[in-house]
Design a protein around this motif. Structure first.
Motif, PDB file in Angstrom:
ATOM      1  N   LYS A 295     -25.603  -5.737  63.713  1.00  0.00           N
ATOM      2  CA  LYS A 295     -24.401  -4.936  63.508  1.00  0.00           C
ATOM      3  C   LYS A 295     -24.351  -4.344  62.108  1.00  0.00           C
ATOM      4  O   LYS A 295     -23.308  -3.911  61.639  1.00  0.00           O
ATOM      5  CB  LYS A 295     -23.158  -5.821  63.698  1.00  0.00           C
ATOM      6  N   ALA A 296     -25.470  -4.360  61.416  1.00  0.00           N
ATOM      7  CA  ALA A 296     -25.455  -3.985  60.001  1.00  0.00           C
ATOM      8  C   ALA A 296     -25.711  -2.501  59.798  1.00  0.00           C
ATOM      9  O   ALA A 296     -26.407  -1.867  60.591  1.00  0.00           O
ATOM     10  CB  ALA A 296     -26.517  -4.786  59.251  1.00  0.00           C
TER      11      ALA A 296
ATOM     12  N   ARG B 163     -20.699 -10.035  55.342  1.00  0.00           N
ATOM     13  CA  ARG B 163     -19.566  -9.135  55.140  1.00  0.00           C
ATOM     14  C   ARG B 163     -20.125  -7.748  54.845  1.00  0.00           C
ATOM     15  O   ARG B 163     -21.247  -7.601  54.357  1.00  0.00           O
ATOM     16  CB  ARG B 163     -18.671  -9.627  54.003  1.00  0.00           C
ATOM     17  N   ILE B 164     -19.307  -6.748  55.137  1.00  0.00           N
ATOM     18  CA  ILE B 164     -19.718  -5.371  54.860  1.00  0.00           C
ATOM     19  C   ILE B 164     -19.062  -4.954  53.551  1.00  0.00           C
ATOM     20  O   ILE B 164     -17.844  -5.084  53.385  1.00  0.00           O
ATOM     21  CB  ILE B 164     -19.272  -4.411  55.986  1.00  0.00           C
ATOM     22  N   LEU B 165     -19.857  -4.475  52.635  1.00  0.00           N
ATOM     23  CA  LEU B 165     -19.353  -3.995  51.347  1.00  0.00           C
ATOM     24  C   LEU B 165     -19.990  -2.643  51.088  1.00  0.00           C
ATOM     25  O   LEU B 165     -21.210  -2.544  50.990  1.00  0.00           O
ATOM     26  CB  LEU B 165     -19.719  -4.964  50.215  1.00  0.00           C
TER      27      LEU B 165
ATOM     28  N   LYS C 221     -39.443  -7.594  58.443  1.00  0.00           N
ATOM     29  CA  LYS C 221     -40.202  -6.833  59.432  1.00  0.00           C
ATOM     30  C   LYS C 221     -39.386  -6.588  60.690  1.00  0.00           C
ATOM     31  O   LYS C 221     -39.464  -5.529  61.307  1.00  0.00           O
ATOM     32  CB  LYS C 221     -41.503  -7.556  59.759  1.00  0.00           C
ATOM     33  N   LEU C 222     -38.582  -7.566  61.084  1.00  0.00           N
ATOM     34  CA  LEU C 222     -37.736  -7.414  62.273  1.00  0.00           C
ATOM     35  C   LEU C 222     -36.689  -6.337  62.050  1.00  0.00           C
ATOM     36  O   LEU C 222     -36.326  -5.611  62.975  1.00  0.00           O
ATOM     37  CB  LEU C 222     -37.021  -8.731  62.582  1.00  0.00           C
ATOM     38  N   LEU C 223     -36.173  -6.261  60.840  1.00  0.00           N
ATOM     39  CA  LEU C 223     -35.111  -5.311  60.541  1.00  0.00           C
ATOM     40  C   LEU C 223     -35.646  -3.892  60.342  1.00  0.00           C
ATOM     41  O   LEU C 223     -34.937  -2.918  60.527  1.00  0.00           O
ATOM     42  CB  LEU C 223     -34.354  -5.752  59.280  1.00  0.00           C
TER      43      LEU C 223
END
Lengths: 114, 155
Positions: A39-40, A6-8, A67-69
């Motif tokens: 999508k973050a 979820r986006i907060l 590391k991927l992010l």
């Protein structure tokens, strides 16, 4: 490996719904986090409140996810249970990640830039 | 040490109640089940939650090594474990018929360096460090195509 997101505020909170991140689930965990984080916003908070155990494979998968992010996203951890905290501390990987008491505390903390 | 010497250490005149003696087949998907069985058997010897956490970590790493490295991920291979109560701890003995430890000896278990850019942070190499930090008298011997791993878990 069940994950919810979820986006907060300025962050995506990814909640791990499994009780263990171990050798049998590490790769699915990493792939799941990567897919959700596409999508973050820049801050991704991994809520580990329901995870009562990780082994070195689980730790490795969390590092791999970070590391991927990177560099588009910053991975932060929240709600480490005692065993999970112990694994991070013994390997000194607790110095590599921002760690919060809870996802809520993480979201409430303003991201310090610079 | 030789397997004969290590086995001789098991023949102790003091009583060492057996907490667990398991024969099972390797299964990469069922390691948690074996851990749970061993944790249940050792529960009377574990004084507190921290010791419980430590033991679970050790058992997971040891069983992962046997399953993933000795048996290279193959299921259905034989593993034997004994756990004996001794003094202020538990003496464990794991044996398997898998590949020998590389170089015939235990890895040193040094932690990989962390002072590096994020992109080069290690994703592995932690397992033996965790085992060594949380156990004593860790030993490995191989005899007649059987690996023997022994250690003392202080409680």
């Amino acid at each position: 490996m069940e994950l919810s997101s979820r986006i907060l505020s300025d962050a995506m909170v990814i909640t791990v719904l499994a009780e263990r991140i171990d050798a049998s689930s590490a790769i699915r965990f990493k792939d799941g986090v990567r897919a959700l984080a596409e999508k973050a916003p820049a801050r991704v908070i991994l809520d580990l409140a329901q995870v009562n155990f990780i082994d070195s494979s689980g730790l490795g998968a969390i590092v791999a996810a970070m590391k991927l992010l990177d560099p588009k996203h910053r991975l932060e951890l929240a709600a480490l249970s005692p065993t999970v905290e112990k694994v991070f501390r013994l390997t000194r990987m607790d110095s590599v990640f921002p760690i919060h008491q809870s996802a809520q505390a993480a979201v409430q903390q303003r991201h310090q830039s610079g | 040490m030789s397997e004969a010497a290590a086995a001789a250490m098991d023949d102790d005149p003091l009583p060492a109640p057996c907490l667990a003696h398991l024969h099972f087949e390797s299964d990469p998907l069922a390691i948690a089940h074996v851990i749970a069985e061993l944790m249940d058997a050792c529960a009377p010897a574990l004084g507190n939650a921290d010791k419980t956490a430590s033991l679970e970590i050790v058992l997971a790493e040891v069983l992962n090594n046997i399953t993933e490295h000795a048996y290279q991920g193959r299921a259905g291979q034989p593993v034997e474990v004994t756990a004996k109560l001794r003094g202020d701890g538990v003496l464990f003995h794991f044996s398997d018929r898998g590949a020998a430890m590389p170089g015939g000896r235990l890895p040193p278990g040094d932690l990989p360096a962390l002072a590096c850019p994020k992109a080069r942070l290690p994703e592995g190499g932690f397992g033996w460090h965790l085992i060594r930090r949380l156990t004593r008298n860790l030993s490995y011997a191989r005899s007649e195509n059987v690996n023997h791993l022994r250690f003392f878990f202080p409680t």
